[in-house]
Design a protein around this motif. Structure first.
Motif, PDB file in Angstrom:
ATOM      1  N   ILE A   1     -15.787  15.658  64.110  1.00  0.00           N
ATOM      2  CA  ILE A   1     -16.820  15.256  64.841  1.00  0.00           C
ATOM      3  C   ILE A   1     -17.726  15.124  66.079  1.00  0.00           C
ATOM      4  CG2 ILE A   1     -15.561  14.776  67.405  1.00  0.00           C
ATOM      5  CD1 ILE A   1     -12.066  15.516  66.294  1.00  0.00           C
ATOM      6  N   VAL A   2     -17.846  17.025  65.633  1.00  0.00           N
ATOM      7  CA  VAL A   2     -19.089  17.509  66.175  1.00  0.00           C
ATOM      8  C   VAL A   2     -20.614  16.640  65.421  1.00  0.00           C
ATOM      9  CG1 VAL A   2     -20.454  19.485  66.601  1.00  0.00           C
ATOM     10  CG2 VAL A   2     -17.914  19.979  67.020  1.00  0.00           C
ATOM     11  N   ALA A   3     -20.040  16.803  64.537  1.00  0.00           N
ATOM     12  CA  ALA A   3     -21.380  16.319  63.725  1.00  0.00           C
ATOM     13  C   ALA A   3     -21.296  15.054  64.201  1.00  0.00           C
ATOM     14  CB  ALA A   3     -21.380  16.479  62.371  1.00  0.00           C
ATOM     15  N   ASN A   4     -20.945  14.005  64.157  1.00  0.00           N
ATOM     16  CA  ASN A   4     -20.923  12.240  64.433  1.00  0.00           C
ATOM     17  C   ASN A   4     -21.552  12.672  65.799  1.00  0.00           C
ATOM     18  OD1 ASN A   4     -19.490  11.447  62.753  1.00  0.00           O
ATOM     19  ND2 ASN A   4     -17.929  10.951  63.599  1.00  0.00           N
ATOM     20  N   ARG A   5     -20.939  13.314  66.619  1.00  0.00           N
ATOM     21  CA  ARG A   5     -21.285  13.170  68.338  1.00  0.00           C
ATOM     22  C   ARG A   5     -22.733  13.827  67.842  1.00  0.00           C
ATOM     23  NH1 ARG A   5     -16.348  16.617  71.087  1.00  0.00           N
ATOM     24  NH2 ARG A   5     -15.086  14.000  71.646  1.00  0.00           N
ATOM     25  N   LYS A   6     -23.009  14.651  67.053  1.00  0.00           N
ATOM     26  CA  LYS A   6     -24.589  14.999  67.442  1.00  0.00           C
ATOM     27  C   LYS A   6     -25.143  13.749  66.668  1.00  0.00           C
ATOM     28  CE  LYS A   6     -27.735  18.901  65.169  1.00  0.00           C
ATOM     29  NZ  LYS A   6     -27.396  20.198  64.818  1.00  0.00           N
ATOM     30  N   PHE A   7     -25.282  13.527  65.594  1.00  0.00           N
ATOM     31  CA  PHE A   7     -25.497  11.807  65.103  1.00  0.00           C
ATOM     32  C   PHE A   7     -25.949  11.574  65.984  1.00  0.00           C
ATOM     33  CE2 PHE A   7     -25.617   8.945  62.232  1.00  0.00           C
ATOM     34  CZ  PHE A   7     -26.965   8.975  61.216  1.00  0.00           C
TER      35      PHE A   7
ATOM     36  N   ASN B   1     -29.620   4.363  58.203  1.00  0.00           N
ATOM     37  CA  ASN B   1     -28.251   3.126  58.433  1.00  0.00           C
ATOM     38  C   ASN B   1     -28.561   3.421  57.096  1.00  0.00           C
ATOM     39  OD1 ASN B   1     -29.013   3.740  61.287  1.00  0.00           O
ATOM     40  ND2 ASN B   1     -30.157   1.590  61.629  1.00  0.00           N
ATOM     41  N   GLU B   2     -28.679   2.981  56.101  1.00  0.00           N
ATOM     42  CA  GLU B   2     -27.209   2.889  55.034  1.00  0.00           C
ATOM     43  C   GLU B   2     -27.033   3.356  54.711  1.00  0.00           C
ATOM     44  OE1 GLU B   2     -25.576   0.185  52.419  1.00  0.00           O
ATOM     45  OE2 GLU B   2     -26.726  -0.960  54.509  1.00  0.00           O
ATOM     46  N   LYS B   3     -28.252   4.752  54.238  1.00  0.00           N
ATOM     47  CA  LYS B   3     -27.853   6.259  53.571  1.00  0.00           C
ATOM     48  C   LYS B   3     -26.792   6.446  54.307  1.00  0.00           C
ATOM     49  CE  LYS B   3     -32.668   7.685  51.940  1.00  0.00           C
ATOM     50  NZ  LYS B   3     -33.465   8.674  52.710  1.00  0.00           N
ATOM     51  N   GLU B   4     -26.599   6.980  55.822  1.00  0.00           N
ATOM     52  CA  GLU B   4     -25.473   7.505  56.475  1.00  0.00           C
ATOM     53  C   GLU B   4     -24.454   6.377  56.251  1.00  0.00           C
ATOM     54  OE1 GLU B   4     -25.965  10.408  57.378  1.00  0.00           O
ATOM     55  OE2 GLU B   4     -28.436  10.614  56.642  1.00  0.00           O
ATOM     56  N   LEU B   5     -24.765   4.977  55.892  1.00  0.00           N
ATOM     57  CA  LEU B   5     -23.317   4.127  56.205  1.00  0.00           C
ATOM     58  C   LEU B   5     -23.154   4.436  54.754  1.00  0.00           C
ATOM     59  CD1 LEU B   5     -21.877   1.856  57.710  1.00  0.00           C
ATOM     60  CD2 LEU B   5     -22.950   0.123  56.288  1.00  0.00           C
TER      61      LEU B   5
ATOM     62  N   TYR C   1     -21.196   1.591  66.143  1.00  0.00           N
ATOM     63  CA  TYR C   1     -19.647   1.425  66.151  1.00  0.00           C
ATOM     64  C   TYR C   1     -19.267   1.859  65.254  1.00  0.00           C
ATOM     65  CZ  TYR C   1     -14.948  -1.236  66.548  1.00  0.00           C
ATOM     66  OH  TYR C   1     -14.172  -1.816  66.653  1.00  0.00           O
ATOM     67  N   TYR C   2     -18.811   2.065  63.737  1.00  0.00           N
ATOM     68  CA  TYR C   2     -18.142   2.973  63.197  1.00  0.00           C
ATOM     69  C   TYR C   2     -18.023   3.771  63.405  1.00  0.00           C
ATOM     70  CZ  TYR C   2     -17.065   4.406  58.402  1.00  0.00           C
ATOM     71  OH  TYR C   2     -16.953   5.082  57.431  1.00  0.00           O
ATOM     72  N   LEU C   3     -19.279   4.521  63.447  1.00  0.00           N
ATOM     73  CA  LEU C   3     -19.200   6.037  63.840  1.00  0.00           C
ATOM     74  C   LEU C   3     -18.658   6.069  64.809  1.00  0.00           C
ATOM     75  CD1 LEU C   3     -20.882   7.984  61.831  1.00  0.00           C
ATOM     76  CD2 LEU C   3     -22.101   8.834  64.199  1.00  0.00           C
ATOM     77  N   TYR C   4     -18.467   5.610  66.178  1.00  0.00           N
ATOM     78  CA  TYR C   4     -17.755   5.785  67.314  1.00  0.00           C
ATOM     79  C   TYR C   4     -16.203   5.597  66.724  1.00  0.00           C
ATOM     80  CZ  TYR C   4     -15.808   5.283  71.735  1.00  0.00           C
ATOM     81  OH  TYR C   4     -14.601   5.491  72.538  1.00  0.00           O
ATOM     82  N   LYS C   5     -16.180   4.742  66.247  1.00  0.00           N
ATOM     83  CA  LYS C   5     -14.269   4.971  65.396  1.00  0.00           C
ATOM     84  C   LYS C   5     -13.407   5.351  64.711  1.00  0.00           C
ATOM     85  CE  LYS C   5     -11.769   0.690  63.903  1.00  0.00           C
ATOM     86  NZ  LYS C   5     -10.901   1.096  63.099  1.00  0.00           N
ATOM     87  N   GLN C   6     -15.010   6.328  63.808  1.00  0.00           N
ATOM     88  CA  GLN C   6     -14.129   7.434  63.046  1.00  0.00           C
ATOM     89  C   GLN C   6     -14.090   8.606  63.929  1.00  0.00           C
ATOM     90  OE1 GLN C   6     -17.107   9.333  60.768  1.00  0.00           O
ATOM     91  NE2 GLN C   6     -15.818   8.491  59.018  1.00  0.00           N
ATOM     92  N   THR C   7     -14.739   8.714  64.736  1.00  0.00           N
ATOM     93  CA  THR C   7     -14.049   9.924  65.946  1.00  0.00           C
ATOM     94  C   THR C   7     -13.396   9.597  66.776  1.00  0.00           C
ATOM     95  OG1 THR C   7     -17.308  10.645  65.599  1.00  0.00           O
ATOM     96  CG2 THR C   7     -16.097  11.610  67.884  1.00  0.00           C
ATOM     97  N   GLN C   8     -12.647   8.456  67.096  1.00  0.00           N
ATOM     98  CA  GLN C   8     -11.777   8.490  68.002  1.00  0.00           C
ATOM     99  C   GLN C   8     -10.689   8.908  67.584  1.00  0.00           C
ATOM    100  OE1 GLN C   8     -13.697   8.448  70.900  1.00  0.00           O
ATOM    101  NE2 GLN C   8     -12.171   8.116  72.054  1.00  0.00           N
ATOM    102  N   GLU C   9     -10.815   8.057  65.526  1.00  0.00           N
ATOM    103  CA  GLU C   9      -9.409   8.391  65.176  1.00  0.00           C
ATOM    104  C   GLU C   9      -9.698   9.712  64.267  1.00  0.00           C
ATOM    105  OE1 GLU C   9     -10.775   5.575  61.741  1.00  0.00           O
ATOM    106  OE2 GLU C   9      -9.877   3.564  62.422  1.00  0.00           O
ATOM    107  N   LEU C  10     -10.468  10.183  64.479  1.00  0.00           N
ATOM    108  CA  LEU C  10     -10.696  11.951  64.156  1.00  0.00           C
ATOM    109  C   LEU C  10      -9.914  12.899  65.062  1.00  0.00           C
ATOM    110  CD1 LEU C  10     -13.618  12.341  62.244  1.00  0.00           C
ATOM    111  CD2 LEU C  10     -12.063  12.773  61.214  1.00  0.00           C
TER     112      LEU C  10
END
Length: 243
Positions: free
Chosen positions: A77-83, A95-99, A7-16
């Motif tokens: 954005i591209v990196a988030n989508r791939k990830f 998960n904790e590392k990436e967070l 959810y955090y990554l999705y929200k961050q991508t939308q903001e980007l």
């Protein structure tokens, strides 16, 4: 943890994506120009007629900053989508590392917006300065950073001579301070001066207010940090009384 981070990554991508839209609206360049930046990078885009017109309109420094920012956002954005597409096999540790990497980079960019940042999760803290003008400064954080620093609301603290990014912190239970609502941490802080990085040992103190952001202070000396937090608490109280 996995769902929370997704959810955090999705929200961050939308903001980007919102930031990308705002920059495109500001630049008002041709679709070919944006493809050039995304596919071939800033340097190639800076050879185009669109970029020449931007320099005339805004000046070279502003034009260059905007184009670099656009490329950085698109890359993220591209990196988030791939990830997100690869996360099915991730463990809780992954998960904790990436967070830690994502939140750490976000706070570093807020504290020092004129520099580019990359975060690695290592066994000890440290940094490696950028090797080129457009390169990233790499900061090493421990896996425990999110729990010990970010969740304590002390990732960034304003010192008398600028912002500090807290690399690591350990809470010290000092009864006389705890009794009045002040929490104290011995910390390692990242300092940036003239775009040069250094690490300094410091004391961070916080005072949490109901429903508001914590009041924070930092100084190398314990007594100066205590004096500073008390002064900031007093200023806050006076400000509330005058409102």
């Amino acid at each position: 943890m996995s769902e929370n981070y997704n959810y955090y990554l999705y929200k961050q991508t939308q903001e980007l994506k919102d930031f990308v839209h705002a920059i495109k609206k500001s630049l008002n360049c041709s679709p070919q120009f944006y493809r050039e930046v995304s596919e071939r990078g800033c340097y190639a885009a800076m050879q185009t007629n669109d970029y020449s017109r931007l320099c005339v309109r805004y000046g070279e420094n502003v034009a260059r900053t905007q184009v670099i920012a656009y490329q950085g956002l698109v890359t993220e954005i591209v990196a988030n989508r791939k990830f997100l597409a690869q996360r099915e096999n991730f463990s809780c540790l992954d998960n904790e590392k990436e967070l830690t990497k994502s939140i750490g980079r976000e706070y570093l960019s807020l504290a020092f917006p004129s520099l580019n940042w990359h975060v690695d999760v290592m066994s000890d803290i440290g940094f490696e300065e950028r090797k080129s003008y457009y390169g990233d400064n790499t900061v090493n954080l421990k896996l425990s950073w999110n729990t010990k620093v970010s969740k304590k609301q002390i990732a960034t603290v304003n010192a008398g001579d600028g912002m500090r990014f807290i690399l690591d912190a350990t809470e010290r239970h000092i009864e006389r301070l705890n009794e009045i609502g002040i929490r104290a941490y011995s910390a390692a802080a990242l300092h940036v001066k003239h775009k040069k990085l250094s690490i300094e040992n410091a004391w961070v103190m916080t005072y949490e207010r109901d429903g508001n952001k914590a009041i924070k202070a930092i100084h190398k000396e314990f007594s100066r940090a205590e004096s500073l937090i008390n002064r900031r608490i007093k200023d806050e109280v006076v400000g509330l009384l005058l409102d």
